[in-house]
Each structure stands twice: as C-alpha cells, then as structure tokens.
Design an enzyme around this catalytic site. Sequence first.
Site, PDB file in Angstrom:
ATOM      1  CG  ASP A  28       7.227  17.369  26.123  1.00 31.75           C
ATOM      2  OD1 ASP A  28       6.330  17.371  25.248  1.00 31.75           O
ATOM      3  OD2 ASP A  28       7.077  17.841  27.252  1.00 31.75           O
ATOM      4  CE  LYS A  62       1.450  17.611  18.296  1.00 30.77           C
ATOM      5  NZ  LYS A  62       2.090  17.634  19.629  1.00 30.77           N
ATOM      6  CG  ASP A  68       4.883  19.565  21.092  1.00 33.88           C
ATOM      7  OD1 ASP A  68       3.837  19.813  20.497  1.00 33.88           O
ATOM      8  OD2 ASP A  68       4.947  19.310  22.311  1.00 33.88           O
TER       9      ASP A  68
END
Length: 717
Positions: A596, A577, A400
Amino acid sequence: MVGPIMDERSPHAGHTVDHSAMHDRRPEHDDAMPREHEHTAHSDHGDHSGHAAHGGHAGHGDHVGQFRRLFWIMLVLALPVVAFSPMFAMLIGYRIPDLLVLRAIPPVIGSVLYVWGGRPFLTGAVGELRGRRPGMMLLIALAITVAFVASWGATLGILDHELDFWWELALLIVIMLLGHWIEMRSLAQTTSALDSLAALLPDTAERVVGDDVEAVSPAELRVGDVVLIRPGGRVPADATVVQGSADIDESMITGESRAVARTVGDTIVAGTIATDSALRARVTAIGDDTALAGIGRLVADAQASSSHAQRLADRAAGWLFWFALSAGVVTAVAWTALGLPDAAVVRVITVLVIACPHALGLAIPLVVSIATERAARGGILVTDRMALERMRQVDAVLFDKTGTLTEGAPAVTGISTAAGFTEDDVLAAAAAAETDSEHPLAAAIRSAAESRGLAPADSSHFRSEPALGVRAVVAGRVVEVGGPALLERAGVAELAAAEDWRAEGAIILHVLIDGAVAGALRLADAIREESRTAVRALQQRGIDVVMITGDAETVAARVAADLGIPRYFAGVRPEDKSARVAELQSSGQVVAMVGDGVNDAPALAKADVGIAIGAGTDVAIGSAGVVLASSDPRSVVATIELSRAAYRKMRQNLWWAAGYNLLAVPLAAGVLAPIGFLLPMSVGAILMSASTVVVALNAQLLRRLDLRPESVNASRR
C-alpha cells in the site's frame, strides 16, 4: 500527550520496531450506419475496434438503437419477400398467383434489403479491405453479395431458377442483424461501469459563499471552495471535511458495503454519499484530478488494453477467414467438377455464411470487458489486462504487513489489571485521562473504550509531561498514563504481563490511579479481522501466503503466528523488498505482491502481478497491474476468483466458437451429400447467429460473480 512521548512511554525505546510506519504511511499514488464503419476491421478486437461495423466502443449504446431499428424494419420488409418467393412457396406447398406485381416483390424489396439492411456488412467489408485485415464482415458481405447476384441472375433468366435466393437473402440479412443487435446490447452493457461512475456525480453542488449557499454545477467548483453536503447528498468533488461528521457510503468507490465515519480533517471522495448528517468540506480536487475520474481512466484503459488471450483470438479469426475462403474455393471446384455448378453456388454461399468468425471475434473481448466492469463494481481496478489474466496462475501472495494485513495504526490489543480493578475500569480511566490528547496512542485508547461502550468520565487538569505521559483528574482521582519513566518516578513495578508483551514488540502503557498501578495496556498495530479470512481462503486454494515487513523479528513473528502465515521476511528495508520477490520467483513460483505504500513500488513492479491495496483516494499507481480501492485484503482472493472465472469463460468461448466453425464448414460444403444431407443456407445463417448468441450469453454469466470482499469465504475453491 505530545509527539515525543510515544517513544519514551514505550519500554523498548531503543528497539528496532518500525512504529513510525504505522503513522506515516503514504499510498502511491437514424438508421444509416455511421461512417466510421468504413475505417475499422473486425479482426482487431484488442480495443473493440474490431467491431468495425459498430462504430467503435464509445458508440455501443447508440448502435444498440440503430441495429434494433434496422432489424425490425428489415424484418417487416423480409416478410413479403419470403412470402412471395417461388422457392419458399414450393418448399412450404402453396401457390403464388402468376401476377407481375407479385413476381416483382422479391427482387424489388430484396434489393432494398441488400442495399439498406446489408449496408453495415458491406461498409464493414470495405473497411477490412482497406485495412488489409479480412475478417467476419468481409465474409458476410461476400455471402449476401453472391446471393444477391445469383438471385437477380435467376430472376432475369440468366441463371437456373433454383438459384433464386431472395428469401434466403432476406432471412440471412435479418438474422445477421439480430445477431449484431444482441452483440451490441452485450457490448454496451460492458461500459456500464464507466456510465455508473459518471452518474455518481450530483447534478448540482451547494457552494458556501460567506453566509449564503448557492447551487452550482460541479464543473464550476474550484479547489479551495467550501461545499455543503446534506444528508443523503452526493459529494461533488474530492474534499476535506471542515465541519461536521457523517457516515459516508463509499461502496460505489471501494466496493465495501459498510458506511465509514468521516469527521473534520478526513478526506471524502467525489460520488460518495453522506448517509446521516450534513457536512461542510473544502474542495481539494476537481474534474480529471478526482479519484472518481482516475478510476474511470483505469477502467477505460483496461477495457482498451489487449491481452494474450485476445491476441490469440485475433490470430484465430484471421486463420478462420483463410480457412473459410479455402473451403469455399474447394467447395466450388468440387461441386463444379461433379457437374453441379448451381449446387456449387449454393454450397459456397452456405460455407461463407456459416464460417463467419463472428462468435470467435466476440469470445475474448466480451469476457474481458465484463470482467473489468464487474471488477470495478467490486472495488477492483484492473489497470493491465495481462495482470488479470496472470492472476489465475499465482501460487504465492506476498503481503506487506503494515497497512495491508494490519490497520497501520496503533490499537489496544490487550489489558492486564491489578487486584481490585477490571479491564473496563482500567480502560475507562485511561480514556478519560486521554480525552484532551491528540496523540495516536490516545486516539487508540479512546477508540478501544468506545468499542466497549465505555463513556469516559469528565476529566480536568489535563497535563502532558514529556518523557512521562499524561496526567488528569478523573472523578476526583488522579489518573496517569505512561511508559517506564512514569513507573520509575512513581516508584512502582510494572505488571508481570509486561514482560511477555515486550517480547512481542508491543507498546506498553501503565495506568496509575492515585499513584498505584491499576493496570497496563498493550498497544500494537492491529491485525485486520479481514486478513484472517483472506489468508485462510488463499491457503485453502493452494496458494502460499508470505508476509514481508520492515518490523523487527518479534513483531513479525507475532503477526505471522496470529494469522497462520508460516513464512515471513522481517527487518526488510524498502529497497530490498524487490529482492525478496525475486527470491520467491527463483523457486519457480508465480508471485503477486500486495502493498500500500510508495516503498512497495519496486516490489510491486518486480512481481508477476503487483496489487496496490487501500488506494482509496489515489488510483494513479503506475507500478501495480491491479488496484484495490478498499483496504480489505479479501479483495485479493476475489481478484483471483475473477481471473479464474474469466479464463474459464474465455476457454469455453474459444472452444465453442472455433470448434463450431471447424465442424460446421465441412457440413456446409456438403461432405455428407453422399448420404443425402445438405445444410440449407438459411439454417447456416441461423446456426451462425446462434453461435454468437451462445458466446454472448456465456460471457454474461460472469455477471453472477460476487466480488464484494464480504462474499469471500475460506471454503470456496
């Protein structure tokens, strides 16, 4: 500056760049052996209960002392047994006086050795029988029991005198106790991460009550209490700084060696150290709710979990028991059929001793325990052993972008100047004008000036103007910082560099001095310098690096190009995602997803290995198999290195332990007897213990692995 100004100051207010993601990231969040020996089976090593004779994982430290004392006592008792054994005296070539008291020494003290020194193995065998899981302890118990019975038979004249095994029984028990002592020392060391975590909390905390400061136990603190942390003192609980600033050493939590600046409003974690200044902080979490406790739970859970390799070792240990038992039966039948029943007893005892799957049972759990302990010390928290095992097979890492490869906050990434001005002139003026602003962009400008060693001049008459920017008087000159609306009002044109910056998706702020353009600042989500090393290191290890982000194509392209990432997914909504992870998996790749935020949870769960990065003060991320306490992406490389190193040690230990037994058992049975070679039982005991020592020492080599992020480089493979 006030909140709404950011979008207005940016020349691409209608652009689809997800700058809000940069500012609103939320991480997911006595010598007698204990009686428990009687209730566990050595063949189950998934949670170390397989060391049944050792009382379980929690008591390793205590059992080190118990086995050490028992070994030395049994060694002292074994010396007269060996010295006054007729068989040993005959082998060495000396004569023992024919006195009853001397003849009584081996059977009397030998019986003490069997009952006292052999108790851990006898009780362990009972536990294995009760659990219907025969294993190593049962094999040792069978060997020493057969030797004990045969020796008494020879002593009483019932059996042939050559079956006097008192000296070998004594050596067998002593050697096995030595092997267990060494094993216990190794296993006790694997809990050092948990012991170290517990030791991080100070013995006392200083609680502020009115104008007084009182010393209390950390256990007495309550949420909302204000505590004083003096220079060099440890933080007693998770807290938020309410007064002062200090550099905090967080290495014991994150693995990062560099101290981190913390000031009012920042969170500090229990167990960390204020290195240079005093702080006052308000307690936000205590006891089991602290990050330190969470990390401890993760390490404990990981050490208690089972992996594929461990289950394989458990099955192999079970197979080896039946192999040894079958070999013992065949040996007994063969030697008896040859008319050598006494030799049959000797050979059977040797087979049973040498075939103990002790080293095999230790091979995997010791490696994994050391690996998870080393990982925890390096800020890598393994919540699922299968994830650690799987990491060695990863051939694609999906990062990411925001907050992982980048800082997740705006930073000055470029400065353009007008004629007559230098970059330092422009940046210093802007920082002075932004002195009183609390906006993230203002903080980024001040931080950039500070990094260049530019002390901001005094400013006055600060004013924040919505939709325009800020205005202040600096050294007698009017300095304004803002976006396109500010330029329009002043009737001036933007600098040429702005066009290129806009195409990259950057935020552009111009700096005006007395109404004229002095320069422009490019602000963007800053790329972590560590990311460059991480990407190169992964690629040089043959691993594909892919980036995923919700940002626009232009922003994604700039970051990917800067980092040398050839493939990326831009404009991906959070819920999509996981589909991108599946896309990579469908091409046959083993994917590790690194993220995260809460938005990354589905993708973390979908990936073959989910890695939560930058979890710092929140380690309760259920969707990740690996949690990186720091925000350094180089730790991903360290995790792969650890996985590969641990796998090598597992494979080496399995080959040594299983292969050794498969080769040694036929020798113990006497297959080379036709050419005059017979393996003595005492040598068998020595070799068996030696194999355990080899496996333990081999696993200990993992402690040499440096998992600190800064140890990662791009040339290692």
